[in-house]
Design a protein around this motif. Structure first.
Motif, PDB file in Angstrom:
ATOM      1  N   THR A  22     -11.978 -12.434 -19.124  1.00  0.00           N
ATOM      2  CA  THR A  22     -11.787 -12.086 -20.532  1.00  0.00           C
ATOM      3  C   THR A  22     -12.090 -10.612 -20.718  1.00  0.00           C
ATOM      4  N   ALA A  23     -11.838 -10.119 -21.901  1.00  0.00           N
ATOM      5  CA  ALA A  23     -12.118  -8.711 -22.183  1.00  0.00           C
ATOM      6  C   ALA A  23     -13.607  -8.444 -22.033  1.00  0.00           C
ATOM      7  N   ILE A  24     -13.932  -7.340 -21.376  1.00  0.00           N
ATOM      8  CA  ILE A  24     -15.318  -6.985 -21.148  1.00  0.00           C
ATOM      9  C   ILE A  24     -15.816  -6.139 -22.303  1.00  0.00           C
ATOM     10  N   GLU A  25     -16.879  -6.575 -22.914  1.00  0.00           N
ATOM     11  CA  GLU A  25     -17.447  -5.857 -24.052  1.00  0.00           C
ATOM     12  C   GLU A  25     -18.256  -4.665 -23.566  1.00  0.00           C
ATOM     13  N   SER A  26     -18.021  -3.513 -24.149  1.00  0.00           N
ATOM     14  CA  SER A  26     -18.741  -2.302 -23.761  1.00  0.00           C
ATOM     15  C   SER A  26     -20.131  -2.308 -24.384  1.00  0.00           C
ATOM     16  N   LYS A  27     -21.133  -2.145 -23.550  1.00  0.00           N
ATOM     17  CA  LYS A  27     -22.515  -2.129 -24.001  1.00  0.00           C
ATOM     18  C   LYS A  27     -23.066  -0.702 -23.918  1.00  0.00           C
ATOM     19  N   SER A  28     -24.015  -0.412 -24.790  1.00  0.00           N
ATOM     20  CA  SER A  28     -24.630   0.914 -24.772  1.00  0.00           C
ATOM     21  C   SER A  28     -25.501   1.107 -23.540  1.00  0.00           C
ATOM     22  N   PHE A  29     -25.942  -0.003 -22.951  1.00  0.00           N
ATOM     23  CA  PHE A  29     -26.771   0.078 -21.752  1.00  0.00           C
ATOM     24  C   PHE A  29     -26.359  -1.018 -20.778  1.00  0.00           C
ATOM     25  N   THR A  30     -26.142  -0.645 -19.524  1.00  0.00           N
ATOM     26  CA  THR A  30     -25.851  -1.617 -18.478  1.00  0.00           C
ATOM     27  C   THR A  30     -26.648  -1.256 -17.225  1.00  0.00           C
ATOM     28  N   ILE A  31     -26.820  -2.252 -16.371  1.00  0.00           N
ATOM     29  CA  ILE A  31     -27.435  -2.032 -15.059  1.00  0.00           C
ATOM     30  C   ILE A  31     -26.296  -1.834 -14.071  1.00  0.00           C
ATOM     31  N   GLY A  32     -26.285  -0.732 -13.377  1.00  0.00           N
ATOM     32  CA  GLY A  32     -25.159  -0.383 -12.514  1.00  0.00           C
ATOM     33  C   GLY A  32     -25.163  -1.078 -11.171  1.00  0.00           C
ATOM     34  N   LEU A  33     -25.152  -2.409 -11.179  1.00  0.00           N
ATOM     35  CA  LEU A  33     -25.133  -3.137  -9.916  1.00  0.00           C
ATOM     36  C   LEU A  33     -23.838  -2.879  -9.156  1.00  0.00           C
ATOM     37  N   ASP A  34     -22.731  -2.737  -9.877  1.00  0.00           N
ATOM     38  CA  ASP A  34     -21.456  -2.462  -9.214  1.00  0.00           C
ATOM     39  C   ASP A  34     -21.487  -1.113  -8.492  1.00  0.00           C
ATOM     40  N   TRP A  35     -22.077  -0.088  -9.147  1.00  0.00           N
ATOM     41  CA  TRP A  35     -22.183   1.232  -8.528  1.00  0.00           C
ATOM     42  C   TRP A  35     -23.074   1.177  -7.291  1.00  0.00           C
ATOM     43  N   LEU A  36     -24.163   0.419  -7.366  1.00  0.00           N
ATOM     44  CA  LEU A  36     -25.039   0.249  -6.208  1.00  0.00           C
ATOM     45  C   LEU A  36     -24.274  -0.372  -5.047  1.00  0.00           C
ATOM     46  N   LEU A  37     -23.549  -1.464  -5.309  1.00  0.00           N
ATOM     47  CA  LEU A  37     -22.832  -2.170  -4.250  1.00  0.00           C
ATOM     48  C   LEU A  37     -21.732  -1.307  -3.641  1.00  0.00           C
ATOM     49  N   LEU A  38     -20.974  -0.610  -4.503  1.00  0.00           N
ATOM     50  CA  LEU A  38     -19.877   0.224  -4.012  1.00  0.00           C
ATOM     51  C   LEU A  38     -20.400   1.387  -3.172  1.00  0.00           C
ATOM     52  N   ASP A  39     -21.430   2.056  -3.667  1.00  0.00           N
ATOM     53  CA  ASP A  39     -21.927   3.237  -2.970  1.00  0.00           C
ATOM     54  C   ASP A  39     -22.565   2.865  -1.637  1.00  0.00           C
ATOM     55  N   ILE A  40     -23.361   1.810  -1.626  1.00  0.00           N
ATOM     56  CA  ILE A  40     -24.022   1.448  -0.365  1.00  0.00           C
ATOM     57  C   ILE A  40     -23.012   0.888   0.628  1.00  0.00           C
ATOM     58  N   LEU A  41     -21.957   0.215   0.137  1.00  0.00           N
ATOM     59  CA  LEU A  41     -20.918  -0.297   1.035  1.00  0.00           C
ATOM     60  C   LEU A  41     -20.141   0.851   1.670  1.00  0.00           C
ATOM     61  N   VAL A  42     -19.660   1.781   0.833  1.00  0.00           N
ATOM     62  CA  VAL A  42     -18.879   2.912   1.349  1.00  0.00           C
ATOM     63  C   VAL A  42     -19.743   3.787   2.252  1.00  0.00           C
ATOM     64  N   SER A  43     -20.980   4.068   1.812  1.00  0.00           N
ATOM     65  CA  SER A  43     -21.872   4.904   2.620  1.00  0.00           C
ATOM     66  C   SER A  43     -22.176   4.257   3.964  1.00  0.00           C
ATOM     67  N   ALA A  44     -22.426   2.958   3.937  1.00  0.00           N
ATOM     68  CA  ALA A  44     -22.726   2.252   5.185  1.00  0.00           C
ATOM     69  C   ALA A  44     -21.516   2.238   6.119  1.00  0.00           C
ATOM     70  N   LEU A  45     -20.322   2.020   5.568  1.00  0.00           N
ATOM     71  CA  LEU A  45     -19.107   1.993   6.392  1.00  0.00           C
ATOM     72  C   LEU A  45     -18.853   3.344   7.052  1.00  0.00           C
ATOM     73  N   ILE A  46     -19.235   4.408   6.367  1.00  0.00           N
ATOM     74  CA  ILE A  46     -19.014   5.749   6.905  1.00  0.00           C
ATOM     75  C   ILE A  46     -20.135   6.160   7.851  1.00  0.00           C
ATOM     76  N   PHE A  47     -21.380   5.987   7.410  1.00  0.00           N
ATOM     77  CA  PHE A  47     -22.495   6.646   8.096  1.00  0.00           C
ATOM     78  C   PHE A  47     -23.202   5.794   9.142  1.00  0.00           C
ATOM     79  N   ILE A  48     -23.182   4.482   9.012  1.00  0.00           N
ATOM     80  CA  ILE A  48     -23.806   3.669  10.061  1.00  0.00           C
ATOM     81  C   ILE A  48     -23.089   3.852  11.399  1.00  0.00           C
TER      82      ILE A  48
END
Length: 378
Positions: free
Chosen positions: A102-128
């Protein structure tokens, strides 16, 4: 003395740890899908394409399963593959019950779990793989004595990206919104994407150099920045070891100039991604010297000298993106092809663990006499 040994290919442990890591990514992505309003970053949602997300998720899941199978085949004694399978099963079970999109409601505050997962995945794929096959310090293991502390810093820094963004952006908007900067904004946003991005990198690095220099030179601020310099085992994960007060100040001196100049949202988002990757790259344990590029961009060799415990390199190489900024201000270290023999704070007695390191700068000055000072000032 680090008693842990580098993992060896063929024992089943590397594949087992990778399987668990990728399985956790899958489980985290599933949890994000249940609570996208609160767990995903507002600025990144428009970039997510359902089909792409689906195939990336399935690909990571399959690769995790293959690593689990490899771990079983190489070492029947290890439990790592079994744990990975359990986590994957949990992700699949939860994923099977996902509600319709469904449509995602924009909140004034969110926890960036998606950013954590994306960054650690990409970083690990490159640097490990880079640190596994092209390490600079051959005896340094990924599981050095403080790797868990560095992982906590990585997680906290990413989950709180919007918190720090609000703490930085709100004062900037209040302070500069009435200064009539629309003309500057129009000129900056009128630039093509690539020149605008390069300008953003230059502006941010110029201000980061200034903030970085000040954190080294003011004793009270050095207390907090010394947390970042306390690690002796520098790798791609160790770059995240930054005290929260230091983190806020760094993002302030980085983001506020970008807000003032009015860079486009696409440039700002791209800048965040580039800055995150380069920050990880600068701390990576790799012997790659990048040839002539090491005079153009900040490389691991360049930044490792900034962390050096060698007195001749104290207070050098402050730049984050471009070495020529240090050349302009006279803080460039002429490293040639050499690497520092050691990094860290020398004989400083620094507390271990995230919580102790968070508290310590507020009431003590951590060196061997509980009175830290910048080594260059001794």
């Amino acid at each position: 003395m680090n008693q842990n040994k580098r993992l060896k290919i063929g024992e089943g442990k590397i594949s087992g740890y990778l399987a668990i890591f990728l399985a956790i990514i899958c489980l985290g992505a599933t949890i994000c899908a249940y609570f996208p309003n609160y767990l995903t970053t507002n600025e990144f949602r428009e970039l997510y394409k359902p089909d792409v997300v689906k195939w990336v998720f399935l690909s990571v899941l399959v690769v995790s399963f293959l690593f689990s199978l490899t771990s079983f085949l190489l070492s029947k004694k290890t439990k790592l593959g079994f744990f990975a399978i359990l986590i994957l099963a949990s992700a699949i079970f939860l994923g099977s019950g996902l509600p319709e999109v469904t449509a995602i409601e924009s909140k004034s505050f969110t926890i960036g779990l998606d950013w954590l997962l994306l960054d650690i995945l990409v970083s690990a794929l490159i640097f490990i793989p880079i640190e596994l096959f092209l390490p600079k310090r051959l005896d340094q293991t990924k599981f050095h004595p403080e790797w868990r502390t560095d992982l906590v810093y990585f997680i906290v820094g990413h989950l709180l990206i919007q918190v720090t963004g609000v703490l930085v952006q709100l004062p900037a908007v209040m302070a500069f919104s009435g200064l009539g900067l629309s003309g500057i904004h129009e000129w900056v946003q009128g630039l093509w994407f690539l020149p605008q991005l390069l300008l953003a990198l230059f502006v941010s690095d110029l201000f980061q150099w200034s903030g970085h220099y000040i954190f080294h030179k003011i004793p009270f601020l050095w207390r907090f920045h010394s947390v970042h310099h306390s690690t002796k085992d520098i790798d791609w994960l160790a770059g995240s070891r930054t005290h929260f007060l230091d983190l806020i100040m760094v993002r302030a001196v980085t983001f506020i100039p970008l807000y003032i100049c009015g860079f486009s949202s696409s440039v700002f988002t791209t800048y965040i991604v580039i800055a995150a990757i380069q920050a990880v790259l600068a701390h990576a344990n790799t012997r790659i010297n990048f040839g002539l590029l090491r005079y153009v961009i900040v490389t691991p060799q360049y930044h490792h000298w900034h962390h050096s415990d060698d007195p001749k390199a104290y207070d050098k190489n402050f730049a984050i993106h471009f070495p020529f900024i240090d050349m302009i201000f006279g803080t460039y270290y002429p490293m040639g092809k050499e690497w520092p023999e050691g990094t860290g704070l020398g004989d400083v007695q620094f507390p271990k663990g995230f919580v102790k390191q968070f508290i310590f700068p507020f009431y003590k000055k951590p060196d061997n006499t509980n009175n830290i000072e910048n080594p260059s000032e001794r």
